[in-house]
Design a protein around this motif. Structure first.
Motif, PDB file in Angstrom:
ATOM      1  N   ASP A  42       0.602  -1.220  -0.008  1.00  0.00           N
ATOM      2  CA  ASP A  42      -0.076   0.032   0.138  1.00  0.00           C
ATOM      3  C   ASP A  42       0.834   1.291   0.121  1.00  0.00           C
ATOM      4  O   ASP A  42       0.440   2.291  -0.682  1.00  0.00           O
ATOM      5  N   LYS A  43       1.886   1.179   0.658  1.00  0.00           N
ATOM      6  CA  LYS A  43       2.823   2.331   0.714  1.00  0.00           C
ATOM      7  C   LYS A  43       3.592   2.528  -0.619  1.00  0.00           C
ATOM      8  O   LYS A  43       3.621   3.614  -0.973  1.00  0.00           O
ATOM      9  N   GLU A  44       4.155   1.539  -1.031  1.00  0.00           N
ATOM     10  CA  GLU A  44       5.062   1.544  -2.198  1.00  0.00           C
ATOM     11  C   GLU A  44       4.496   1.584  -3.396  1.00  0.00           C
ATOM     12  O   GLU A  44       5.046   2.115  -4.431  1.00  0.00           O
ATOM     13  N   LYS A  45       3.340   0.871  -3.665  1.00  0.00           N
ATOM     14  CA  LYS A  45       2.675   0.832  -4.794  1.00  0.00           C
ATOM     15  C   LYS A  45       3.263   0.273  -5.899  1.00  0.00           C
ATOM     16  O   LYS A  45       3.559   0.901  -6.962  1.00  0.00           O
ATOM     17  N   PRO A  46       3.911  -1.105  -5.594  1.00  0.00           N
ATOM     18  CA  PRO A  46       4.934  -1.645  -6.816  1.00  0.00           C
ATOM     19  C   PRO A  46       3.950  -2.004  -7.752  1.00  0.00           C
ATOM     20  O   PRO A  46       2.732  -2.289  -7.699  1.00  0.00           O
ATOM     21  N   ASP A  47       4.409  -2.142  -9.140  1.00  0.00           N
ATOM     22  CA  ASP A  47       3.460  -2.728 -10.424  1.00  0.00           C
ATOM     23  C   ASP A  47       3.781  -4.257 -10.377  1.00  0.00           C
ATOM     24  O   ASP A  47       2.391  -4.486 -10.652  1.00  0.00           O
ATOM     25  N   ILE A  48       4.872  -4.678  -9.982  1.00  0.00           N
ATOM     26  CA  ILE A  48       4.813  -6.191  -9.923  1.00  0.00           C
ATOM     27  C   ILE A  48       5.133  -6.638  -8.450  1.00  0.00           C
ATOM     28  O   ILE A  48       5.984  -6.131  -7.838  1.00  0.00           O
ATOM     29  N   VAL A  49       4.568  -7.721  -7.987  1.00  0.00           N
ATOM     30  CA  VAL A  49       4.921  -8.227  -6.895  1.00  0.00           C
ATOM     31  C   VAL A  49       5.528  -9.713  -7.020  1.00  0.00           C
ATOM     32  O   VAL A  49       4.890 -10.424  -7.971  1.00  0.00           O
ATOM     33  N   MET A  50       6.291 -10.174  -6.165  1.00  0.00           N
ATOM     34  CA  MET A  50       6.766 -11.720  -6.385  1.00  0.00           C
ATOM     35  C   MET A  50       6.329 -12.308  -5.099  1.00  0.00           C
ATOM     36  O   MET A  50       6.541 -11.879  -4.048  1.00  0.00           O
TER      37      MET A  50
ATOM     38  N   LEU B 169      -6.356 -16.005 -14.541  1.00  0.00           N
ATOM     39  CA  LEU B 169      -4.924 -16.217 -14.754  1.00  0.00           C
ATOM     40  C   LEU B 169      -4.183 -14.752 -14.077  1.00  0.00           C
ATOM     41  O   LEU B 169      -4.147 -13.999 -14.779  1.00  0.00           O
ATOM     42  N   TYR B 170      -3.737 -14.853 -12.963  1.00  0.00           N
ATOM     43  CA  TYR B 170      -3.307 -13.517 -12.560  1.00  0.00           C
ATOM     44  C   TYR B 170      -1.787 -13.469 -12.266  1.00  0.00           C
ATOM     45  O   TYR B 170      -1.172 -12.457 -11.784  1.00  0.00           O
TER      46      TYR B 170
ATOM     47  N   ILE C 181       6.236 -16.492  -7.951  1.00  0.00           N
ATOM     48  CA  ILE C 181       5.117 -16.137  -8.848  1.00  0.00           C
ATOM     49  C   ILE C 181       5.157 -14.748  -8.948  1.00  0.00           C
ATOM     50  O   ILE C 181       5.054 -14.056  -7.925  1.00  0.00           O
ATOM     51  N   PHE C 182       5.223 -14.044 -10.281  1.00  0.00           N
ATOM     52  CA  PHE C 182       4.926 -12.644 -10.511  1.00  0.00           C
ATOM     53  C   PHE C 182       3.670 -12.275 -10.856  1.00  0.00           C
ATOM     54  O   PHE C 182       3.224 -12.728 -11.784  1.00  0.00           O
ATOM     55  N   ALA C 183       3.112 -11.228 -10.487  1.00  0.00           N
ATOM     56  CA  ALA C 183       1.693 -10.781 -10.721  1.00  0.00           C
ATOM     57  C   ALA C 183       1.781  -9.341 -10.867  1.00  0.00           C
ATOM     58  O   ALA C 183       2.703  -8.433 -10.199  1.00  0.00           O
ATOM     59  N   ILE C 184       0.815  -8.679 -11.530  1.00  0.00           N
ATOM     60  CA  ILE C 184       0.974  -7.160 -11.659  1.00  0.00           C
ATOM     61  C   ILE C 184      -0.344  -6.711 -10.930  1.00  0.00           C
ATOM     62  O   ILE C 184      -1.601  -7.267 -10.829  1.00  0.00           O
TER      63      ILE C 184
END
Length: 490
Positions: A94-102, A150-151, A342-345
Motif C-alpha cells: 500500500d505504501k510503495e505501490k509496486p507494479d509487480i509483486v513476487m 490467470l493472475y 510467482i510474479f503478478a501485476i
C-alpha cells in the motif's frame, strides 16, 4: 545500486554466455523511457536472477526494486509483540505501490482471490504468447488458485522424484518402479531386496531420509496423503483417523522389515574429503536401490562418477527416475512439488504494459534458453524443452505431478498457542516410539495424541521467554546436558 547492476549486466552476460547468444526481440533504443517498480526480497538477488538480462534487452525500462527484507529481519515487533507478516507485506504494498509483486503459492492464492491483481489472459491473447511448451497443467493450476482467472506466472518450479538403480533391480530380477506408485507400493518393492549383511556393506531397498523414527516416517507418508494432525482454522485435532492409522502402520511395517536405510543423525558432521562424503549416500555407492531427492542430487552423482571414473562399480551409473510416491486419492499431485517466484501485476499499476513485458520475457522460452546456460537458475525452467538431459533419463517425472495444496496452513497455525507445535511434536515422538518399541498399539497412540493435542489447544499462549525456556529444557533432555536456566547458585 540498481544502476551498478545494469552497467555490469553486459559484462556478466558476455563472460557467462559468450558469443553467439542471440536475444532477439530487443526494443528500439529510442523507445519512450518507462519506470517499473518491482517488489522482491532484495535488490541484488533480483538483478542477478532477472534484472540484468531484462535491462540489457529493454534499457528504456528503469526498474526500481522494493525490498521486503525489512519485514523479516525481526521475529517480533518493537514492543515484543508478534509481527503479522501478511499485514506487514500488505502495508508495504500500500505504501510503495509496486507494479509487480513476487509471491509464493500461498500468497498468490489468497491475494488473487481477493482481486488484487490484473488478469493476464488478455495480454497473452494480444501478444499471442505461446503457452504450449510450458509445464503441463501449470496454467490451469494457476487459474484454479486464482479463482478461475490467470493472475500470475511462476518463473520456475522445484520437485522431488524417486531415483532407482536399474542395475540393482536387474541383479535381483525385480521389476522397476513406475510413475504414480503409492508409498505402500514403493515400500513393498523395497522389501523385495535382501536384508542380510553388515550395515555398511549390505543392500537397502530404499534410502528414506534422515529420521529412522516411526514418527518421522509416518509424518512423511501422512503428508503425501494430504493429512494433517490438526485443523488450525477450527482448532480441532484430526490425527485420530483411519488415514493416520494407515500411515503409522505402513511406516511401522517398513521400519521392521529392515529394507530401509536411514542416515544416522548423530553422525551428520563430516571433516573428510568431499568426494568420500558423496559416497556416504548409499544410492551413490550402489548400496540402495531407490532414494527420494531433488534435481541437485543429479549433480552430486555426476561429480562422484567423474572423480571415481576409474573405479568400476563404485558409483551408480545405470539409474533413472519416476514420480515421488503419491496418494491413491491424489494420484496426480505431490506435496513435494511447488512453483517458485510467482510474479503478478498489481490492480493499481500505472505501468501494466511494461509490467507485462517483464513477466512475458522471464516466462518466455528465450529467457529459459539463456538461463539454462547460467549457474544460478531458480529451480527448473517452466519450459519443458529445457528439462531434459542427453542420456534420456525420465525427466518428465519432475513435472508430471502438479503441486498439492500444503497440508499445513502456516498462517492459520500462527493463531494456535505458541507452544502447540513444539510440544505436540515432542508428544508424537514419544507416542510413536512406544509403538515402534512394541509397547503401545497405533490405535492407543493416536487416541492419546488426540487428547494431548486438545489439551494444548485449550491453553493460553506462552510468552517468548517461556518458549525459550522450553527449548532449553528440551535440548538438555535430548543431549543429557543441564539446561542453562536450571543451574541455581546459592
Amino acid at each position: 545500486m540498481k544502476n551498478w547492476f545494469k552497467k555490469a549486466a553486459s559484462v556478466v552476460l558476455v563472460t557467462t554466455l559468450l558469443a553467439g547468444c542471440s536475444f532477439g526481440g530487443k526494443e528500439d533504443s529510442s523507445a519512450t523511457p518507462q519506470a517499473l517498480k518491482v517488489m522482491y526480497y532484495d535488490e541484488g538477488g533480483f538483478f542477478q536472477e532477472y534484472g540484468m538480462l531484462f535491462s540489457t534487452l529493454y534499457p528504456e525500462i528503469e526498474i526500481t526494486v522494493v525490498s521486503t527484507q525489512s519485514i523479516y529481519r525481526s521475529n517480533s515487533g518493537e514492543n515484543g509483540e508478534e509481527v503479522d507478516y501478511e499485514k506487514a507485506k500488505q502495508d508495504l504494498i500500500d505504501k510503495e505501490k509496486p507494479d509487480i509483486v513476487m509471491l509464493d503459492m500461498t500468497e498468490y492464492e489468497k491475494m488473487a482471490q481477493e482481486g488484487k491483481f490484473i488478469d493476464l489472459e488478455s495480454y497473452i491473447a494480444k501478444d499471442k504468447f505461446d503457452t504450449a511448451g510450458l509445464v503441463p497443467g501449470m496454467i490451469d493450476y494457476m487459474k484454479q488458485m486464482g479463482g478461475g482467472q490467470l493472475y500470475g506466472l511462476p518463473s520456475g518450479f522445484s520437485s522431488q522424484v524417486l531415483f532407482y538403480n536399474k542395475a540393482l533391480f536387474d541383479k535381483f530380477n525385480i521389476s522397476y518402479p513406475t510413475d504414480n506408485m503409492t508409498w505402500n507400493e514403493v515400500i513393498q518393492l523395497a522389501r523385495q531386496f535382501p536384508t542380510d549383511g553388515e550395515k555398511e556393506d549390505r543392500i537397502y531397498g530404499l534410502k528414506a531420509g534422515y529420521n529412522s523414527s516411526l514418527s518421522g516416517l509416518a509424518q512423511m507418508i501422512a503428508s503425501a496423503e494430504g493429512l494433517n494432525y490438526v485443523n488450525p482454522a477450527t482448532k480441532t485435532m484430526t490425527i485420530n483417523s483411519a488415514g493416520w492409522k494407515n500411515a503409522v502402520q505402513t511406516a511401522y511395517d517398513a521400519i521392521k522389515s529392515e529394507a530401509l536405510y536411514f542416515e544416522d543423525q548423530n553422525n551428520m558432521g563430516w571433516s573428510g574429503d568431499y568426494n568420500d562424503y558423496l559416497l556416504r549416500n548409499p544410492f551413490t555407492s550402489n548400496r540402495a536401490a531407490m532414494t527420494i531427492d531433488g534435481s541437485y542430487y543429479i549433480r552430486e552423482m555426476k561429480e562422484a562418477m567423474e572423480y571415481y571414473s576409474k573405479d568400476e562399480g563404485k558409483v551408480v551409473k545405470d539409474w533413472d527416475i519416476v514420480t515421488i510416491p503419491v496418494s491413491p486419492q491424489m494420484p496426480d499431485q505431490s506435496t513435494s512439488a511447488w512453483y517458485n517466484n510467482i510474479f503478478a501485476i498489481t490492480k493499481d499499476s500505472t505501468n501494466a504494459d511494461a509490467a507485462w513485458k517483464f513477466i512475458s520475457y522471464i516466462s518466455s522460452e528465450e529467457h529459459a534458453r539463456v538461463k539454462s546456460k547460467l549457474t544460478y537458475n531458480n529451480g527448473f525452467s517452466i519450459h519443458t524443452k529445457y528439462i531434459k538431459d542427453e542420456e534420456g533419463h525420465n525427466y518428465a517425472a519432475f513435472y508430471k505431478l502438479k503441486p498439492a495444496k500444503p497440508t499445513m496452513d502456516y498462517k492459520e497455525m500462527e493463531k494456535l498457542p505458541k507452544q502447540f507445535s513444539m510440544m505436540f511434536y515432542s508428544y508424537m515422538e514419544d507416542e510413536f516410539k512406544a509403538v515402534q518399541d512394541g509397547n503401545k498399539s497405533a490405535d492407543d497412540a493416536l487416541a492419546a495424541l488426540h487428547t494431548k493435542g486438545e489439551e494444548l489447544l485449550a491453553q493460553e499462549s506462552m510468552t517468548d521467554e517461556e518458549i525459550n525456556k522450553l527449548w532449553e529444557e528440551r535440548y538438555a533432555q535430548e543431549s543429557g546436558s543441564p539446561a542453562v536456566n536450571s543451574v541455581v547458585v546459592e
